[in-house]
Design a protein around this motif. Sequence first.
Motif, short mmCIF file in Angstrom:
data_model
loop_
_atom_site.label_atom_id
_atom_site.label_comp_id
_atom_site.label_asym_id
_atom_site.label_seq_id
_atom_site.Cartn_x
_atom_site.Cartn_y
_atom_site.Cartn_z
N VAL A 199 0.86 -1.18 0.00
CA VAL A 199 0.00 0.00 0.00
C VAL A 199 0.89 1.23 0.00
N VAL A 200 0.76 2.08 -1.02
CA VAL A 200 1.56 3.30 -1.12
C VAL A 200 0.65 4.49 -0.83
N ASP A 201 0.79 5.06 0.37
CA ASP A 201 -0.05 6.18 0.79
C ASP A 201 0.72 7.49 0.75
N SER A 202 1.94 7.50 1.29
CA SER A 202 2.78 8.70 1.34
C SER A 202 4.15 8.27 1.83
N ALA A 342 -4.18 1.38 -9.73
CA ALA A 342 -4.74 2.67 -9.35
C ALA A 342 -6.03 2.47 -8.56
N VAL A 343 -6.10 3.05 -7.35
CA VAL A 343 -7.29 2.93 -6.50
C VAL A 343 -7.79 4.35 -6.18
N ASP A 344 -9.05 4.44 -5.76
CA ASP A 344 -9.66 5.75 -5.53
C ASP A 344 -9.08 6.46 -4.31
N SER A 345 -8.63 5.67 -3.31
CA SER A 345 -8.15 6.28 -2.07
C SER A 345 -7.35 5.26 -1.27
N THR A 346 -6.68 5.74 -0.24
CA THR A 346 -5.98 4.82 0.66
C THR A 346 -6.97 3.92 1.38
N ALA A 347 -8.13 4.45 1.73
CA ALA A 347 -9.15 3.63 2.39
C ALA A 347 -9.57 2.48 1.48
N GLU A 348 -9.73 2.75 0.19
CA GLU A 348 -10.05 1.67 -0.74
C GLU A 348 -8.90 0.68 -0.85
N ALA A 349 -7.67 1.19 -0.82
CA ALA A 349 -6.51 0.30 -0.86
C ALA A 349 -6.52 -0.65 0.33
N LEU A 350 -6.88 -0.15 1.50
CA LEU A 350 -6.90 -1.01 2.69
C LEU A 350 -7.99 -2.06 2.59
N GLU A 351 -9.14 -1.71 2.05
CA GLU A 351 -10.19 -2.71 1.87
C GLU A 351 -9.78 -3.76 0.84
N LEU A 352 -9.10 -3.33 -0.22
CA LEU A 352 -8.61 -4.27 -1.21
C LEU A 352 -7.53 -5.17 -0.61
N GLY A 361 -4.62 -14.84 0.35
CA GLY A 361 -3.46 -15.02 1.20
C GLY A 361 -2.31 -14.12 0.79
N ALA A 362 -1.38 -13.94 1.71
CA ALA A 362 -0.18 -13.15 1.43
C ALA A 362 0.93 -13.60 2.37
N MET A 363 2.12 -13.80 1.82
CA MET A 363 3.28 -14.09 2.67
C MET A 363 3.83 -12.80 3.25
N THR A 364 3.69 -11.68 2.50
CA THR A 364 4.19 -10.40 2.98
C THR A 364 3.21 -9.29 2.61
N VAL A 365 3.21 -8.26 3.44
CA VAL A 365 2.49 -7.02 3.14
C VAL A 365 3.45 -5.87 3.43
N GLY A 366 3.45 -4.87 2.55
CA GLY A 366 4.26 -3.68 2.78
C GLY A 366 3.38 -2.45 2.74
N ALA A 367 3.82 -1.38 3.39
CA ALA A 367 3.08 -0.12 3.34
C ALA A 367 4.03 1.04 3.53
N GLU A 372 0.13 8.51 10.99
CA GLU A 372 -0.03 7.56 12.08
C GLU A 372 -1.38 6.85 11.98
N GLU A 373 -2.40 7.57 11.54
CA GLU A 373 -3.73 6.97 11.41
C GLU A 373 -3.73 5.87 10.36
N VAL A 374 -3.10 6.12 9.20
CA VAL A 374 -3.03 5.10 8.16
C VAL A 374 -2.18 3.92 8.64
N GLU A 375 -1.09 4.23 9.32
CA GLU A 375 -0.24 3.15 9.84
C GLU A 375 -1.02 2.24 10.76
N ARG A 376 -1.80 2.83 11.67
CA ARG A 376 -2.61 2.00 12.58
C ARG A 376 -3.64 1.19 11.81
N ALA A 377 -4.22 1.79 10.76
CA ALA A 377 -5.23 1.08 9.98
C ALA A 377 -4.63 -0.11 9.24
N VAL A 378 -3.43 0.07 8.68
CA VAL A 378 -2.76 -1.05 8.00
C VAL A 378 -2.44 -2.15 9.00
#
Length: 440
Positions: A199-202, A342-352, A361-367, A372-378
């Motif tokens: 997930v690439v937010d900032s 390409a996604v509409d927002s970071t919130a949509e990225a998190l749901e995806l 499944g996933a062996m790894t997730v990166g963000a 701080e709010e996005v970090e906690r959400a991920v």
Amino acid sequence: LARISARTHEFAHAVMHTSGQAFMMAFQAGGPHAQDRGLEAVAYAYAEQTRTPSGRAGWSKPQGKRDPLELSKEFTPVGRGVALVIGCNTFPTWNGYPGLFASLATGNPVLVKPHPRAVLPLALTVRIAREVLAETGFDPNLVALAVERPGEGVAKTLAVRPEVRIIDYTGSTAFGDWLEANARQAQVYTEKAGVNTVVVDSTDDYKGMLGNLAFSLSLYSGQMCTTPQNLLIPRDGITTDQGPKSYDEVTADLAAAVGGLLGDDARANGLLGALVNPDVKARLEAAADLGEVALASREVVNPDFPDAVVRTPVIVKLDGAKPEAQDAYFSECFGPVSFAVAVDSTAEALELLRRTVREKGAMTVGAYTTSEEVERAVEEVCLEESAQLSLNLTGGVYVNQTAAFSDFHGSGGNPAANAALCDGAFVSNRFRVVEVRRQA
């Protein structure tokens, strides 16, 4: 493990020639890192078996005026039975040693079935194991080798034998699912496939982020179960230390970073290695038709191995809202293929992200985020879906690397794998504690 370690260079060449890894990666991952994983499994096995006191223990129950009831109790860890290790083509020792040594250390004989394309590293391992067993007074047949030609299906036959009580497998989801459904007499440990997501937010280090991602996508030509596949980027762009960057700019800059990293053929050969089989090459060639190509794959010639099939990664741009794009990025495309979605927002990225981990499944997730709010959400998504998360990696540590005694490889909590390398659960069900009680 000590005998294997003394022959690390031999193992490195065996892994290089059977997996296509570049030599330094084959040396590290196929040598000391694989040995670390084996030793880690032994340590966990020891800890779990000694959790219950060994030897005899006294037990007494007072009975008032009468003499107390007294028993002598003895607890012995006992292995489940024959263990079957089904090796993989890409990392025969790194993925094979945890199960091999966990089963041996918990009292189980082991039958090693290498991948038909990667026999030599595990054959050398079995030879050394048999020599050590014989020298120390054990039957060398406690470890044996079962080889097959491509397509013979020996693993499927062995897996359902009643004597086989433990199975360790790394490979495709299809066969891993088959093992879990059909080898009902055995405790089955699988590492299958997943759709790894970033997930690439900032970011506050745009150059570092691009360099880190470029290396992660390139290492061993993307043929690692931990390599990122889907890069979820808001279509309105992201904030960075270099100012706002649009989706198109992020994608173009990442393509440029990969191109710069692999622009020199000598360095490219040292990072990429060779494609491990024709199926990977076919997926790579087909990926260009799935969307707009941000970075085309190119052929790299290796002067030392002119027949080696070496290719750089392809990056394909996809619109996350389009159904045909979802068909592409929502399934694993193993190899040097990544999708900039390409996604509409970071919130949509998190749901995806949540949906991807839960269903595929996933062996790894990166963000990447400065919020701080996005970090906690991920984090919340990864905690709820049991996915291993790496945040804001911009230096010399990459999302597709894990260290024994320090990192868990897989979690066992999502469809990519039903076990983690290595934790207590990976070893504790390979044995049972049998109790003998005697009248004191």
